[in-house]
Design a protein around this motif. Structure first.
Motif, PDB file in Angstrom:
ATOM      1  N   GLY A 100       9.070  -6.894   4.893  1.00 16.21           N
ATOM      2  CA  GLY A 100       8.631  -6.796   3.504  1.00 16.21           C
ATOM      3  C   GLY A 100       9.747  -6.503   2.526  1.00 16.21           C
ATOM      4  O   GLY A 100      10.942  -6.560   2.861  1.00 16.21           O
ATOM      5  N   GLU A 101       9.355  -6.165   1.308  1.00 21.98           N
ATOM      6  CA  GLU A 101      10.299  -6.016   0.205  1.00 21.98           C
ATOM      7  C   GLU A 101      11.262  -4.857   0.424  1.00 21.98           C
ATOM      8  O   GLU A 101      12.451  -4.956   0.155  1.00 21.98           O
ATOM      9  CB  GLU A 101       9.524  -5.813  -1.099  1.00 21.98           C
ATOM     10  CG  GLU A 101      10.398  -5.821  -2.346  1.00 21.98           C
ATOM     11  CD  GLU A 101      11.113  -7.146  -2.571  1.00 21.98           C
ATOM     12  OE1 GLU A 101      12.215  -7.124  -3.139  1.00 21.98           O
ATOM     13  OE2 GLU A 101      10.562  -8.198  -2.168  1.00 21.98           O
ATOM     14  N   GLU A 119       5.183 -13.742   3.165  1.00 16.52           N
ATOM     15  CA  GLU A 119       4.587 -13.548   1.837  1.00 16.52           C
ATOM     16  C   GLU A 119       3.686 -12.325   1.817  1.00 16.52           C
ATOM     17  O   GLU A 119       3.582 -11.634   0.796  1.00 16.52           O
ATOM     18  CB  GLU A 119       3.803 -14.797   1.419  1.00 16.52           C
ATOM     19  CG  GLU A 119       4.684 -16.007   1.133  1.00 16.52           C
ATOM     20  CD  GLU A 119       3.900 -17.177   0.598  1.00 16.52           C
ATOM     21  OE1 GLU A 119       2.688 -17.006   0.295  1.00 16.52           O
ATOM     22  OE2 GLU A 119       4.482 -18.274   0.454  1.00 16.52           O
ATOM     23  N   VAL A 120       3.016 -12.070   2.927  1.00 20.82           N
ATOM     24  CA  VAL A 120       2.195 -10.864   3.074  1.00 20.82           C
ATOM     25  C   VAL A 120       2.955  -9.909   3.984  1.00 20.82           C
ATOM     26  O   VAL A 120       3.354 -10.282   5.092  1.00 20.82           O
ATOM     27  CB  VAL A 120       0.801 -11.190   3.658  1.00 20.82           C
ATOM     28  CG1 VAL A 120      -0.024  -9.916   3.821  1.00 20.82           C
ATOM     29  CG2 VAL A 120       0.077 -12.192   2.769  1.00 20.82           C
ATOM     30  N   GLU A 245      -2.988  -4.033  -3.137  1.00 22.21           N
ATOM     31  CA  GLU A 245      -2.960  -5.418  -2.653  1.00 22.21           C
ATOM     32  C   GLU A 245      -1.604  -5.765  -2.054  1.00 22.21           C
ATOM     33  O   GLU A 245      -1.510  -6.560  -1.117  1.00 22.21           O
ATOM     34  CB  GLU A 245      -3.296  -6.374  -3.800  1.00 22.21           C
ATOM     35  CG  GLU A 245      -4.742  -6.276  -4.269  1.00 22.21           C
ATOM     36  CD  GLU A 245      -5.080  -7.321  -5.307  1.00 22.21           C
ATOM     37  OE1 GLU A 245      -4.227  -8.196  -5.565  1.00 22.21           O
ATOM     38  OE2 GLU A 245      -6.189  -7.273  -5.866  1.00 22.21           O
ATOM     39  N   GLU A 246      -0.541  -5.187  -2.613  1.00 20.74           N
ATOM     40  CA  GLU A 246       0.808  -5.377  -2.074  1.00 20.74           C
ATOM     41  C   GLU A 246       1.195  -4.105  -1.345  1.00 20.74           C
ATOM     42  O   GLU A 246       0.990  -3.004  -1.846  1.00 20.74           O
ATOM     43  CB  GLU A 246       1.799  -5.665  -3.205  1.00 20.74           C
ATOM     44  CG  GLU A 246       3.209  -5.935  -2.732  1.00 20.74           C
ATOM     45  CD  GLU A 246       4.155  -6.261  -3.878  1.00 20.74           C
ATOM     46  OE1 GLU A 246       5.188  -5.600  -3.988  1.00 20.74           O
ATOM     47  OE2 GLU A 246       3.835  -7.170  -4.657  1.00 20.74           O
ATOM     48  N   TYR A 247       1.775  -4.255  -0.147  1.00 23.73           N
ATOM     49  CA  TYR A 247       1.971  -3.106   0.724  1.00 23.73           C
ATOM     50  C   TYR A 247       3.331  -2.445   0.495  1.00 23.73           C
ATOM     51  O   TYR A 247       4.225  -2.463   1.360  1.00 23.73           O
ATOM     52  CB  TYR A 247       1.811  -3.527   2.181  1.00 23.73           C
ATOM     53  CG  TYR A 247       0.573  -4.381   2.418  1.00 23.73           C
ATOM     54  CD1 TYR A 247      -0.596  -4.163   1.692  1.00 23.73           C
ATOM     55  CD2 TYR A 247       0.591  -5.414   3.355  1.00 23.73           C
ATOM     56  CE1 TYR A 247      -1.722  -4.948   1.895  1.00 23.73           C
ATOM     57  CE2 TYR A 247      -0.536  -6.202   3.567  1.00 23.73           C
ATOM     58  CZ  TYR A 247      -1.686  -5.963   2.826  1.00 23.73           C
ATOM     59  OH  TYR A 247      -2.802  -6.753   3.034  1.00 23.73           O
ATOM     60  N   THR A 248       3.503  -1.859  -0.697  1.00 25.09           N
ATOM     61  CA  THR A 248       4.706  -1.121  -1.030  1.00 25.09           C
ATOM     62  C   THR A 248       4.303   0.223  -1.624  1.00 25.09           C
ATOM     63  O   THR A 248       3.180   0.395  -2.112  1.00 25.09           O
ATOM     64  CB  THR A 248       5.582  -1.867  -2.051  1.00 25.09           C
ATOM     65  OG1 THR A 248       4.866  -1.953  -3.304  1.00 25.09           O
ATOM     66  CG2 THR A 248       5.928  -3.269  -1.564  1.00 25.09           C
ATOM     67  N   ALA A 251       3.406  -0.128  -5.368  1.00 25.67           N
ATOM     68  CA  ALA A 251       2.070  -0.691  -5.565  1.00 25.67           C
ATOM     69  C   ALA A 251       0.991   0.327  -5.207  1.00 25.67           C
ATOM     70  O   ALA A 251      -0.070   0.377  -5.840  1.00 25.67           O
ATOM     71  CB  ALA A 251       1.912  -1.950  -4.728  1.00 25.67           C
TER      72      ALA A 251
END
Length: 265
Positions: A100-101, A119-120, A245-248, A251
């Motif tokens: 992830g990011e 993307e996810v 919704e975004e796993y950070t 977020a």
């Protein structure tokens, strides 16, 4: 962050990250106007030099790809390479994948550009990308936690891709800090507890349903960074969990902020 004054002002939010990773999340919590309570629910210890992980690092030349699903995996890989007098530049010649990011940013901060990011941001989607883009001539190194799920290993092995998955670090519950957080919850001295991993859930609810009954949603709001951590909470019968919704972490805090705002209407 949502516009206007931070709605989290005056709230106390637990930072349950391991101590060596707590500072960035504390800064994010404070940026939303809340008070961060650092209560590390887990501790992280490196694998020993006689471990399979260090042997894999000694044999790093044999791998064509390296997969990272956590910041700790990156940290311990780079630290391990350094302790063996191996330059991290050796990773540049390999296909680097991350979940992830945040892991992407940590790699880039260390001069390493990841080639594959789903993307996810979860293991299932990373596994799909790996199976799609790697081939049977690849040999993959997947440094992991002792508590890591087997989705990456299972998917790659089923696709016929050779994989080594040594334990790079040991994740253990921090029982003393877990009890301190339970006391804060009982005394209503914490407003939100964000869980950033299933292991943090397990550490906090070490006695299972008994503790679940002590912390109804109206007393302490619970939040989960993503579906895997949410599943760990739901397996204990916990409902009304805040999930982004975004796993950070950013977020997650935004979702907590928006939930508080909705409840104030």
């Amino acid at each position: 962050m949502t516009g206007g004054l931070p709605s989290l002002k005056g709230l106390k939010i637990a930072n349950t990250r391991a101590a060596h990773q707590a500072a960035p999340f504390t800064r994010q919590i404070e940026a939303f106007g809340a008070t961060a309570l650092e209560v590390p629910l887990i501790s992280v210890q490196p694998a020993g030099r006689s471990s399979a992980f260090f042997q894999s690092l000694k044999d790093i030349d044999r791998y064509t790809a390296v997969v990272f699903t956590s910041a700790n995996a990156i940290i311990h890989t780079l630290t391990g390479l350094s302790s063996l007098k191996l330059d991290k530049e050796i990773l540049r010649g390999k296909t680097i994948a991350c979940v992830g990011e945040k892991t992407k940013m940590l790699l880039e901060d260390n001069g390493i550009t990841p080639h594959l990011v789903p993307e996810v941001f979860d293991g299932e989607h990373l596994a799909e990308v790996l199976v799609e883009l790697l081939g049977k001539n690849d040999i993959v190194l997947f440094p992991k936690s002792n508590l890591a799920r087997n989705v990456i290993e299972t998917s790659l092995k089923e696709a016929g891709i050779e994989l080594d998955a040594p334990v790079a670090y040991i994740t253990e519950p921090n029982e003393k800090e877990a009890e301190r957080l339970r006391e804060l919850a009982r005394d209503q001295k914490v407003d939100v507890i964000p869980f950033l991993s299933p292991s943090a859930v397990k550490a906090f609810f070490s006695s299972g349903p008994k503790e679940v009954a002590d912390y109804p949603p109206e007393t302490v709001k619970l939040a989960a960074i993503g579906p895997v951590t949410l599943s760990a909470l739901e397996s204990l019968g916990i409902k009304n969990v805040i999930v982004p919704e975004e796993y950070t972490t950013e977020a997650l805090l935004q979702e907590i902020d928006q939930t508080i705002r909705r409840n104030e209407r």
